[in-house]
Design a protein around this motif. Structure first.
Motif, PDB file in Angstrom:
ATOM      1  N   LYS A 156    -113.312  58.689  59.858  1.00 21.55           N
ATOM      2  CA  LYS A 156    -113.639  58.378  61.254  1.00 21.55           C
ATOM      3  C   LYS A 156    -113.061  59.425  62.198  1.00 21.55           C
ATOM      4  O   LYS A 156    -113.737  59.920  63.104  1.00 21.55           O
ATOM      5  CB  LYS A 156    -113.098  57.007  61.634  1.00 21.55           C
ATOM      6  N   VAL A 157    -111.789  59.765  61.983  1.00 21.98           N
ATOM      7  CA  VAL A 157    -111.146  60.769  62.832  1.00 21.98           C
ATOM      8  C   VAL A 157    -111.803  62.124  62.624  1.00 21.98           C
ATOM      9  O   VAL A 157    -112.058  62.890  63.571  1.00 21.98           O
ATOM     10  CB  VAL A 157    -109.634  60.824  62.528  1.00 21.98           C
ATOM     11  N   ALA A 158    -112.109  62.447  61.370  1.00 21.34           N
ATOM     12  CA  ALA A 158    -112.715  63.748  61.064  1.00 21.34           C
ATOM     13  C   ALA A 158    -114.094  63.869  61.697  1.00 21.34           C
ATOM     14  O   ALA A 158    -114.486  64.938  62.212  1.00 21.34           O
ATOM     15  CB  ALA A 158    -112.783  63.926  59.559  1.00 21.34           C
ATOM     16  N   ALA A 159    -114.880  62.744  61.685  1.00 16.94           N
ATOM     17  CA  ALA A 159    -116.229  62.775  62.274  1.00 16.94           C
ATOM     18  C   ALA A 159    -116.167  63.002  63.780  1.00 16.94           C
ATOM     19  O   ALA A 159    -116.927  63.806  64.345  1.00 16.94           O
ATOM     20  CB  ALA A 159    -116.963  61.473  61.953  1.00 16.94           C
ATOM     21  N   GLN A 160    -115.226  62.315  64.432  1.00 20.25           N
ATOM     22  CA  GLN A 160    -115.071  62.524  65.872  1.00 20.25           C
ATOM     23  C   GLN A 160    -114.664  63.957  66.159  1.00 20.25           C
ATOM     24  O   GLN A 160    -115.139  64.582  67.130  1.00 20.25           O
ATOM     25  CB  GLN A 160    -114.005  61.561  66.432  1.00 20.25           C
ATOM     26  N   ASP A 208    -105.568  67.058  71.822  1.00 19.61           N
ATOM     27  CA  ASP A 208    -104.529  66.077  72.178  1.00 19.61           C
ATOM     28  C   ASP A 208    -105.038  64.663  71.974  1.00 19.61           C
ATOM     29  O   ASP A 208    -104.336  63.788  71.429  1.00 19.61           O
ATOM     30  CB  ASP A 208    -104.104  66.270  73.622  1.00 19.61           C
ATOM     31  N   LYS A 209    -106.274  64.423  72.424  1.00 18.67           N
ATOM     32  CA  LYS A 209    -106.832  63.088  72.263  1.00 18.67           C
ATOM     33  C   LYS A 209    -107.033  62.756  70.785  1.00 18.67           C
ATOM     34  O   LYS A 209    -106.765  61.627  70.334  1.00 18.67           O
ATOM     35  CB  LYS A 209    -108.166  62.993  73.001  1.00 18.67           C
ATOM     36  N   LEU A 210    -107.520  63.764  70.032  1.00 17.68           N
ATOM     37  CA  LEU A 210    -107.720  63.529  68.605  1.00 17.68           C
ATOM     38  C   LEU A 210    -106.393  63.290  67.866  1.00 17.68           C
ATOM     39  O   LEU A 210    -106.311  62.503  66.901  1.00 17.68           O
ATOM     40  CB  LEU A 210    -108.461  64.709  67.973  1.00 17.68           C
ATOM     41  N   GLU A 211    -105.333  63.986  68.285  1.00 21.85           N
ATOM     42  CA  GLU A 211    -104.013  63.791  67.634  1.00 21.85           C
ATOM     43  C   GLU A 211    -103.502  62.367  67.823  1.00 21.85           C
ATOM     44  O   GLU A 211    -102.880  61.780  66.931  1.00 21.85           O
ATOM     45  CB  GLU A 211    -102.997  64.785  68.190  1.00 21.85           C
ATOM     46  N   LYS A 212    -103.762  61.799  69.006  1.00 23.65           N
ATOM     47  CA  LYS A 212    -103.355  60.412  69.238  1.00 23.65           C
ATOM     48  C   LYS A 212    -104.089  59.481  68.280  1.00 23.65           C
ATOM     49  O   LYS A 212    -103.498  58.569  67.693  1.00 23.65           O
ATOM     50  CB  LYS A 212    -103.648  60.017  70.687  1.00 23.65           C
ATOM     51  N   LYS A 213    -105.422  59.720  68.134  1.00 22.75           N
ATOM     52  CA  LYS A 213    -106.191  58.892  67.209  1.00 22.75           C
ATOM     53  C   LYS A 213    -105.723  59.118  65.766  1.00 22.75           C
ATOM     54  O   LYS A 213    -105.671  58.181  64.962  1.00 22.75           O
ATOM     55  CB  LYS A 213    -107.677  59.226  67.347  1.00 22.75           C
ATOM     56  N   LEU A 214    -105.377  60.405  65.454  1.00 24.18           N
ATOM     57  CA  LEU A 214    -104.897  60.690  64.107  1.00 24.18           C
ATOM     58  C   LEU A 214    -103.585  59.969  63.816  1.00 24.18           C
ATOM     59  O   LEU A 214    -103.381  59.419  62.729  1.00 24.18           O
ATOM     60  CB  LEU A 214    -104.726  62.198  63.911  1.00 24.18           C
ATOM     61  N   ARG A 215    -102.686  59.938  64.791  1.00 25.07           N
ATOM     62  CA  ARG A 215    -101.401  59.250  64.584  1.00 25.07           C
ATOM     63  C   ARG A 215    -101.613  57.749  64.382  1.00 25.07           C
ATOM     64  O   ARG A 215    -100.949  57.125  63.560  1.00 25.07           O
ATOM     65  CB  ARG A 215    -100.474  59.497  65.774  1.00 25.07           C
TER      66      ARG A 215
END
Length: 801
Positions: A156-160, A208-215
């Motif tokens: 999911k994170v990778a697709a975004q 930055d936004k993706l890192e939050k979702k990744l965490r």
């Protein structure tokens, strides 16, 4: 004076008092003969339930102290259930403090075998079960399930990220990185710098936004990881329980009456779950340590270290012959593996206190006191009623070596120490705790009275020794000869020696000579042969002295008469063998102030007791001949050809007779020897070694030539001590030798000097022809001469110069 009769020189057994022909007809004695006092003390101490009633057995070696204790204590049933099996087991929460299990006697071995069987089965079944298709399938299914969830969440994170032209890459296991893309390739530093500032800011905002979702996703992954671990652990526990649970439950049911055991089994169940890898991995280290410590190749943490195992219901009875620290209190062994010293609870080894716990521990007091730290440790254990296994190295050094601290074991033991009286008195005097811990003294007798009843009891004792040592049985006459020798050992006609070791040795040697002769019974002749052989083996020094008499090196006179010369008698001991010797004592007198010079004392060859004897006879002389006026004769005394220390007062009667002879001028019979001490009233007192002294002079007379008039004078109180050798008794029977007894110095003087000593009349005068009368007249003349000389000087005319 008449000489002693034959029955006064030797008390033989009356054979008709013995209702048996051989010891086969006698019932062996189940106890030690003649030790009723000691037996009562032991019985009392062992019956007392309170602490401090330990026993100190006092007596010389060979009295049968340990034998009596063992016979008394053996085969006692444990009616009070004081004895237990003791085991050390692992403390899974605190490995340095192993736990103790107390079990009823006999249960420890069963528990150890049950645990060993359980672990042996688990070592085979657990690897098989956890390697089976069914378990692996379930484990794989669980792993795939959580793996799929993790992949879906990261996708999911990778697709975004891809939609935003950002790539999610894996850098390390569990590490992820978001990188801006330049078409199909990630931006490099150079290409990223070529972007406009607006483009760069936009990428940073997106990342930055993706890192939050990744965490957030990684947190979910961590939770799922823990959930997976928990479910895997639950699967392991479920599988393990299916294998071991019912077996452990069976053991818990079997030992439900022992709460300590059931608690340990519950702890084992829990630890099996936490330490499953021990069974699943090929642990070479465990195998190597097991080999080094000679244990089975199995998980050591689950072993039962059976410290004490009672196979029967009898009270523990332990004899410790080497009471050093480790042998008494136990110790912890070490195993060296790859240069590292290793230890655990399974390497704890028991000591004598552990084995005797609930029963009795016997040991030699002197051996125990010779060992460092043992006495203090023993007192500490008896006071605290616990056994603590402390490393002796920690007692001796200040090093902080890490070791085990095993849980102390409750102690309930009766201690029996064997020792001599000197050690007992030293402990009483210098150790205030001794009297509190050893409140009972078992005082062993050296002798018993000799009666017809006690002789029969002694015969049964001989029969028990014969059976115990597997010797030939003894004929009635052999038993009589042993009993007579026992009286000789006791130095009394009406007593028997209780030195069991000497009697046992005599029977062994008699058995040897009987077997050498092909006899079926030990006869009196075999006993005589054993005694003669023992004397011969030990008599080299004696024979050297006799050789000096034979060749004239030692001057001895056994015929004729001599003024101021007396044959005295002494006893020498050479390593347990005693023999008598003749000593020439001489005295001379001269004008003086009445002193008696003891040459031995002045040259420091006389002991304190000998000097005391000379002072006593000096007082006797003064009381007889200087009661009202000074005595102007002095004398000197000496042991001729004596080059060693002289002690004891047994020659004081001989010295007195030599002085009286020198003072009176009457000659002393040289064919008589004399022994005895004398007090200030002239009473003759008993001495030791009477038999050896008489036999020594008899042998001297045989070496120098028998005349038929020779003999020995002994104190009358020593007649009861006479058990003389058969050769001497035969010589007396044939009129070749005589033994006389005297009660007073006057009797001895009369016998030796051939003249009556004399008895003082009411005027203080002795008969003129008596020995004392001659001395009195001689002293009177000297006093008269002294007065005349002083009176002539006083009447001189002062005008004459």
């Amino acid at each position: 004076m008449k000489s002693l009769s034959l029955n006064q020189l030797y008390k033989a057994c009356v054979l008709k008092d013995f209702p048996f022909k051989t010891t086969r007809q006698l019932e062996p004695l189940a106890e030690i003969v003649g030790q009723h006092r000691a037996q009562e003390a032991v019985r009392f101490a062992l019956a007392m339930p309170h602490g401090g009633y330990n026993v100190y057995a006092v007596g010389r070696n060979g009295l049968g102290k340990s034998t009596m204790m063992l016979r008394y204590l053996e085969h006692h049933a444990d009616t009070e259930h004081k004895s237990h099996d003791w085991c050390y087991v692992a403390n899974f929460e605190e490995p340095r403090v192993p736990k103790i299990l107390r079990l009823p006697a006999g249960m420890g071995q069963a528990l150890k075998q049950d645990i060993d069987r359980l672990m042996s089965r688990l070592m085979k079944v657990i690897p098989q079960t956890f390697d089976s298709d069914s378990f692996l399938e379930r484990a794989e299914q669980l792993k795939n399930e959580y793996g799929k969830k993790q992949e879906d969440e990261l996708e999911k994170v990778a697709a975004q990220a891809r939609r935003k032209k950002v790539s999610l890459t894996v850098t390390t296991p569990g590490g992820y990185r978001l990188v801006a893309m330049n078409g199909d390739e990630p931006h490099t530093v150079e290409t990223f710098k070529k972007l406009t500032q607006e483009q760069r800011d936009k990428f940073e905002e997106i990342i930055d936004k993706l890192e939050k979702k990744l965490r957030q996703a990684l947190r979910k992954l961590a939770e799922w990881e823990q959930e997976y671990v928990d479910k895997q652990q639950a699967l392991n526990q479920e599988t393990l329980e299916s294998i071991a649970g019912h077996q452990i439950d069976e053991l818990i049911a079997k030992y439900q009456t022992e709460p300590e055991v059931t608690a340990h089994l519950d702890a084992v169940r829990k630890d099996l779950e936490d330490s499953l890898e021990i069974f699943l991995e090929d642990n070479e280290e465990q195998a190597a340590i097991a080999y080094a410590s000679l244990d089975k190749k199995m998980p050591r943490r689950y072993q039962i270290n059976l410290m004490v195992n009672h196979k029967n219901k009898e009270v523990p009875l332990v004899v410790e012959d080497n009471p050093n620290y480790h042998n008494l209190f136990g110790y912890v062994e070490n195993v060296t593996y790859k240069g590292t010293v290793f230890t655990d609870f399974s390497l704890i080894r028991p000591g004598s206190l552990h084995k005797a716990n609930g029963g009795y521990l016997l040991m030699d007091a002197n051996k125990m006191l010779e060992q460092p730290f043992v006495w203090d440790g023993l007192k500490r254990a008896l006071r605290s009623h616990t056994i603590q296994i402390n490393s002796l190295e920690r007692e001796l050094t200040l090093s902080g070596t890490i070791s085990l601290e095993p849980e102390p074991i409750p102690l309930d033991v009766k201690l029996v120490l064997f020792g001599d009286r000197e050690t007992w008195m030293l402990l009483q005097e210098y150790d205030p705790e001794f009297a509190e811990l050893f409140r009972v003294t078992a005082d062993f007798e050296n002798e018993m009275m000799r009666t017809s009843e006690s002789q029969l009891l002694y015969a049964k004792f001989i029969a028990s020794l014969v059976i115990e040592k597997k010797l030939l049985h003894c004929h009635q006459k052999a038993v009589a000869r042993v009993i007579e020798h026992s009286s000789r050992m006791a130095e009394h006609q009406d007593r028997l020696s209780l030195h069991a070791a000497d009697i046992a040795n005599l029977l062994r040697e008699s058995d040897y000579w009987a077997r050498q002769a092909g006899a079926r019974l030990i006869q009196a002749t075999h006993v005589e042969q054993a005694l003669a052989s023992a004397r011969y083996r030990s008599s080299r020094i004696r024979d050297q002295f006799y050789d000096s008499i034979r060749d004239g090196t030692t001057l001895v006179t056994t015929t004729g008469v001599r003024v101021g010369q007396v044959n005295a008698l002494s006893v020498l001991s050479t390593g347990g063998f005693e023999f008598g010797l003749s000593n020439r004592i001489t005295a001379i007198c001269y004008y003086g102030d009445g002193d008696v010079i003891d040459i031995e004392r002045d040259v420091k060859l006389g002991g304190n007791i000998h000097s005391k004897g000379v002072m006593i006879l000096t007082s006797w002389l003064s009381s007889h001949f200087a009661a009202t006026e000074p005595m102007h004769l002095s004398a000197s005394l000496t042991f001729e050809q004596n080059y060693g220390e002289v002690d004891g007062d047994s020659a004081s009667l001989a010295e007195l007779c030599a002085l009286v002879s020198a003072l009176s001028g009457f000659a002393v019979r040289q064919d008589l020897a004399i022994t005895g001490s004398v007090n200030q009233f002239g009473e003759v007192q008993p001495i030791g070694g009477a038999n050896e002294k008489i036999e020594g002079f008899f042998e001297t007379c045989r070496l120098t030539g028998m005349t038929g008039t020779q003999g020995v004078i002994v104190p009358h109180t020593n007649v009861q001590n006479l058990m003389l050798e058969s050769e001497l008794v035969d010589a007396v029977r044939n009129g070749q030798f005589a033994v006389y007894s005297v009660s007073t110095a006057e009797e001895a003087i009369t016998l030796l000097l051939g003249q009556p000593a004399g008895k003082m009349d009411g005027n203080g005068r002795y008969p003129k022809q008596s020995v004392f009368g001659v001395i009195q007249q001689r002293l009177d003349k000297m006093r008269e001469r002294e007065r005349e000389e002083h009176g002539h000087g006083d009447n001189k005319d002062p005008s004459i110069h």
